[in-house]
Write an enzyme that holds these catalytic residues in place. Structure first.
Site, PDB file in Angstrom:
ATOM      1  CB  CYS A  27      -0.869   0.004   1.237  1.00  0.00           C
ATOM      2  SG  CYS A  27      -1.789  -1.512   1.443  1.00  0.00           S
TER       3      CYS A  27
ATOM      4  CE  LYS B   4      12.214  -2.516  -5.273  1.00  0.00           C
ATOM      5  NZ  LYS B   4      13.062  -3.591  -5.831  1.00  0.00           N
TER       6      LYS B   4
ATOM      7  CD1 TRP C  58      -0.281  -5.825  -3.587  1.00  0.00           C
ATOM      8  CD2 TRP C  58      -0.098  -6.650  -1.520  1.00  0.00           C
ATOM      9  NE1 TRP C  58       0.263  -7.084  -3.679  1.00  0.00           N
ATOM     10  CE2 TRP C  58       0.385  -7.605  -2.432  1.00  0.00           C
ATOM     11  CE3 TRP C  58      -0.074  -6.952  -0.166  1.00  0.00           C
ATOM     12  CZ2 TRP C  58       0.887  -8.838  -2.029  1.00  0.00           C
ATOM     13  CZ3 TRP C  58       0.420  -8.182   0.242  1.00  0.00           C
ATOM     14  CH2 TRP C  58       0.897  -9.107  -0.688  1.00  0.00           C
TER      15      TRP C  58
ATOM     16  CE  LYS D 258      15.223 -10.678  -9.451  1.00  0.00           C
ATOM     17  NZ  LYS D 258      15.861 -10.595  -8.185  1.00  0.00           N
TER      18      LYS D 258
ATOM     19  CG  ASN E  91       0.339   2.196   3.673  1.00  0.00           C
ATOM     20  OD1 ASN E  91      -0.723   2.215   3.057  1.00  0.00           O
ATOM     21  ND2 ASN E  91       1.458   2.736   3.207  1.00  0.00           N
ATOM     22  N   GLY E  92      -0.584  -1.089   6.655  1.00  0.00           N
ATOM     23  CA  GLY E  92      -0.306  -1.925   7.826  1.00  0.00           C
ATOM     24  C   GLY E  92      -1.467  -2.863   8.079  1.00  0.00           C
TER      25      GLY E  92
ATOM     26  CD  GLU F  71      18.602 -12.503  -7.125  1.00  0.00           C
ATOM     27  OE1 GLU F  71      18.027 -13.060  -6.185  1.00  0.00           O
ATOM     28  OE2 GLU F  71      18.226 -11.422  -7.602  1.00  0.00           O
TER      29      GLU F  71
ATOM     30  CG  HIS G 158      21.878 -36.465  -4.153  1.00  0.00           C
ATOM     31  ND1 HIS G 158      22.314 -37.722  -3.821  1.00  0.00           N
ATOM     32  CD2 HIS G 158      22.973 -35.677  -4.202  1.00  0.00           C
ATOM     33  CE1 HIS G 158      23.639 -37.691  -3.665  1.00  0.00           C
ATOM     34  NE2 HIS G 158      24.059 -36.462  -3.898  1.00  0.00           N
TER      35      HIS G 158
ATOM     36  NE  ARG H 289       5.014   1.526  -1.195  1.00  0.00           N
ATOM     37  CZ  ARG H 289       5.804   1.540  -0.136  1.00  0.00           C
ATOM     38  NH1 ARG H 289       6.961   2.145  -0.205  1.00  0.00           N
ATOM     39  NH2 ARG H 289       5.465   0.965   0.989  1.00  0.00           N
TER      40      ARG H 289
ATOM     41  CD  GLU I 159      11.152 -11.482  -7.876  1.00  0.00           C
ATOM     42  OE1 GLU I 159      10.711 -10.839  -6.933  1.00  0.00           O
ATOM     43  OE2 GLU I 159      12.271 -11.225  -8.400  1.00  0.00           O
TER      44      GLU I 159
HETATM   45  O1  M6R Z   1      13.515  -4.664   0.580  1.00  0.00           O
HETATM   46  P1  M6R Z   1      14.088  -6.008   0.896  1.00  0.00           P
HETATM   47  O2  M6R Z   1      15.449  -6.216   0.361  1.00  0.00           O
HETATM   48  O3  M6R Z   1      14.024  -6.321   2.387  1.00  0.00           O
HETATM   49  O4  M6R Z   1      13.104  -7.035   0.193  1.00  0.00           O
HETATM   50  C1  M6R Z   1      13.250  -8.411   0.339  1.00  0.00           C
HETATM   51  C2  M6R Z   1      12.440  -9.172  -0.697  1.00  0.00           C
HETATM   52  O5  M6R Z   1      11.073  -8.891  -0.555  1.00  0.00           O
HETATM   53  C3  M6R Z   1      12.871  -8.836  -2.129  1.00  0.00           C
HETATM   54  O6  M6R Z   1      14.228  -9.072  -2.328  1.00  0.00           O
HETATM   55  C4  M6R Z   1      12.058  -9.655  -3.134  1.00  0.00           C
HETATM   56  O7  M6R Z   1      12.370 -11.007  -3.048  1.00  0.00           O
HETATM   57  C5  M6R Z   1      12.305  -9.116  -4.547  1.00  0.00           C
HETATM   58  N1  M6R Z   1      11.074  -9.084  -5.272  1.00  0.00           N
HETATM   59  C6  M6R Z   1      13.293  -9.928  -5.314  1.00  0.00           C
HETATM   60  O8  M6R Z   1      13.440  -9.512  -6.630  1.00  0.00           O
END
Ligand code: M6R
Length: 607
Positions: free
Chosen positions: A2, A602, A73, A484, A99-100, A480, A503, A27, A487
């Site tokens: 949010c 985000k 959100w 990527k 927010n929250g 990683e 395994h 976000r 996502e």
């Molecule tokens: O802001 P942060 O680094 O704490 O966020 C952690 C994760 O939410 C963030 O890295 C998320 O996995 C990303 N979407 C990865 O691309």
């Protein structure tokens, strides 16, 4: 997650609020709304993109220079107009954005219904506005403070009332809120990006603080109404830094930002001649290092992958036992942490709820804490005992790219610094530092291959599953790379240590299940080649990320992307770049929303 924007001044508030919401789009959100204080309160809401809300606001005849706005959100209740914020009191005279999460909303809702309040949404938030209505006797701030006393959970709120049209009241507890200071106008935002085009002067609200914002000024107090003193900070990000700069997507821009982001993070921190690392703000010297017997790293997502790499770096260069934890798991495990533990939290946003909770858990148990953070002034940055800013600049794309490489670079400097305080030799520090300083130029050479990588991506964009494999320090890079891809392209991808493949996961391999190998020419290179042969024998397709000059690899892999040679410990800073570009080009080919992938936010400020 949010987003909140608020404005009070003499300009048309609607335009400023909509522009602010657009800057918060990155976000993640699924509905939006706006409340304007005219004579009465006027509210507009819409589901989906901000442009839907903007269209509704086009025909808005009334003008106002005070208002609040929100992107939601969904957590409690589906993304509908009724559930979108602002929420209003029964008499329609108070509006609130939040927010929250209000954890005790269910009990509060029952109490308020018994008192005759009528609810219009399924959200946890709506209890707040009815509580404020219940306490309101003419002083909005006082009513907000009284209402918050009954609330358990997290909040960043902005509240307006047609009875007090000359003010906005804001409060925070666990959800970020900044107040923008202008001339004859003031702002509220959950993220500075929303207001940076108007002012670079901000006040960071602390937890359990309340602010009253008028045209002429901002006053703050704690939740017991005691006045608090606040400093005005200057934001040093400029607007250009949060715009796309000619690239099609923020993600692509941010991938290309990496050389400069790393240079910014390295600047002034490495003295190659003496093998000394200068880290101001660490608040952690030889005495403190002697006092600890283990390092625990807590983070989420991509930041957790940076943590996995740091485990290799700390064990290699500092020789201190290091463990890496998912922040979300750490907090509920009753972890064995004491004053001999150093907890390092890694977070791009500095607002991730799970990471913040892990930090508070460890602090509560006496651990020393350090933060590796991007967003200056964020909650985690302010709560750690010390730390390093990674100076990557604003990261807008939901998929983290430049923050990852800047985190790894910062963690490497931290490992060298700690190493020097223990037994790491000056020549070895110099050797690694020299290699690190070359990395930004080397990344530039990889970025030049973007079109080649795109061709490979187009060949593979049709597949539904991928395996990402790497060994040792390349294993977190494989994780990683897989994150990527999943996502932003919604393709199923798994990361594994390459030797572990035999395994279990090897059962998946067939011509329709490609693998991506991270295989730099390091000490385990030959062993990874054997793993590649195992895949080839099962007709699996393979893409390899390998070291320049490696001719052998091209005979086994179907497609090879080369990165320059560097020190073994630094290869992740190079091998991750082709994986970012590969994911980006696959996602574009599949026409997904690269910068705002579905279901993701985000900054994940809920548990
Ligand atoms: O802001 P942060 O680094 O704490 O966020 C952690 C994760 O939410 C963030 O890295 C998320 O996995 C990303 N979407 C990865 O691309």
């Amino acid at each position: 997650m949010c987003g909140i924007v608020g404005y009070i001044g003499s300009k048309e508030a609607k335009d400023i609020l909509i522009e602010g919401l657009k800057r918060l789009e990155y976000r993640g959100y699924d509905s939006a709304g706006i409340a304007m204080v005219i004579k009465d309160l006027e509210i507009k809401k819409s589901v989906g993109k901000i442009k839907n809300l903007q269209e509704k606001c086009c025909n808005w005849e009334s003008k106002s220079s005070t208002g609040i706005a929100h992107t939601r959100w969904a957590t409690h209740g589906a993304p509908t107009e009724n559930n979108a914020h602002p929420h209003t009191s029964c008499d329609g005279k108070i509006a609130l954005v939040h927010n929250g999460i209000i954890e005790n909303y269910s009990a509060l809702r029952s109490q308020l219904i018994k008192k005759g309040h009528q609810f219009k949404s399924e959200t946890d938030t709506e209890v707040l506005v009815h509580l404020i209505e219940d306490y309101f006797t003419g002083d909005l701030k006082e009513a907000v403070i009284k209402a918050l006393a009954s609330v358990e959970g997290t909040y960043g709120i902005a509240v307006v009332s047609s009875e007090c049209p000359d003010k906005i009241v804001a409060a925070r507890n666990g959800s970020p809120l900044v107040l923008g200071v202008g001339k004859g106008e003031n702002f509220i935002a959950s993220d500075v990006a929303a207001i940076l085009s108007y002012t670079d002067k901000v006040i960071y609200l602390d937890d359990k603080e309340v602010a009253e914002i008028t045209i002429n000024g901002i006053t703050t107090c704690d939740i017991e109404s005691n006045p608090t003193k606040k400093e005005i900070s200057k934001i040093d990000w400029d607007l250009e830094a949060i715009e796309k700069g000619g690239f099609d997507h923020f993600m692509l821009k941010e991938i290309h930002d990496q050389p400069q982001a790393l240079r910014n993070g390295l600047a002034g921190r490495i003295d190659v001649k003496t093998g000394t690392i200068h880290l101001g703000g660490l608040n952690f010297g030889v005495k403190e290092l002697k006092n600890i017997d283990r390092i625990v790293i807590a983070a989420c997502g991509t930041s957790w992958h940076a943590g996995l790499l740091a485990e290799f770096l700390f064990e290699n260069l500092v020789a201190i036992p290091t463990e890496v934890e998912y922040a979300s798991e750490f907090r509920y495990r009753n972890p064995v942490v004491n004053d001999k533990t150093l907890l390092i939290v890694i977070s791009q946003s500095g607002e991730t709820a799970d990471t913040l909770a892990a930090l508070r858990e460890a602090k509560g148990k006496g651990a020393k804490t350090l933060g590796i953070i991007n967003v200056v002034g964020s909650t985690i940055a302010r709560e750690v005992d010390g730390g390093m800013y990674i100076h990557a600049g604003p990261e807008i794309g939901v998929a983290s790219t430049k923050a990852f490489s800047a985190q790894v670079s910062a963690l490497l400097m931290l490992a060298l610094h700690f190493g020097r305080m223990r037994n790491l030799s000056i020549p070895k520090t110099i050797e690694i530092s020299e290699a690190l300083l070359k990395i930004p130029d080397q990344i530039e050479t990889i970025l030049k291959q973007s079109e080649e990588i795109k061709k490979i991506a187009l060949k593979y964009a049709k597949f539904r599953d991928f395996l990402y494999l790497g060994r040792n320090i390349s294993y977190p890079v494989a994780l990683e790379g897989a994150l990527k891809l999943k996502e932003i392209s919604y393709i199923h991808a798994e990361g594994y240590p390459s030797a572990e493949m035999k395994h279990g996961p090897i059962a998946l391999i067939d011509p329709d299940f490609p693998s991506v190998f991270v295989v730099p020419k390091d000490s385990l290179y030959e062993k990874v080649l054997s793993n590649m042969e195992e895949i080839k024998a099962r007709s699996g397709k393979m893409i390899a990320v390998a070291t320049e000059g490696d001719k052998e690899i091209a005979k086994i892999a179907d497609d090879t992307i080369y990165v320059p040679k560097t020190h073994d410990l630094l290869t992740p800073l190079l091998t991750v770049i082709p994986l970012q570009l590969f994911s980006y080009h696959v996602a574009v080919a599949r026409e997904t929303d690269v910068d705002k992938p579905r279901n993701l936010a985000k900054s994940v400020t809920v548990e």
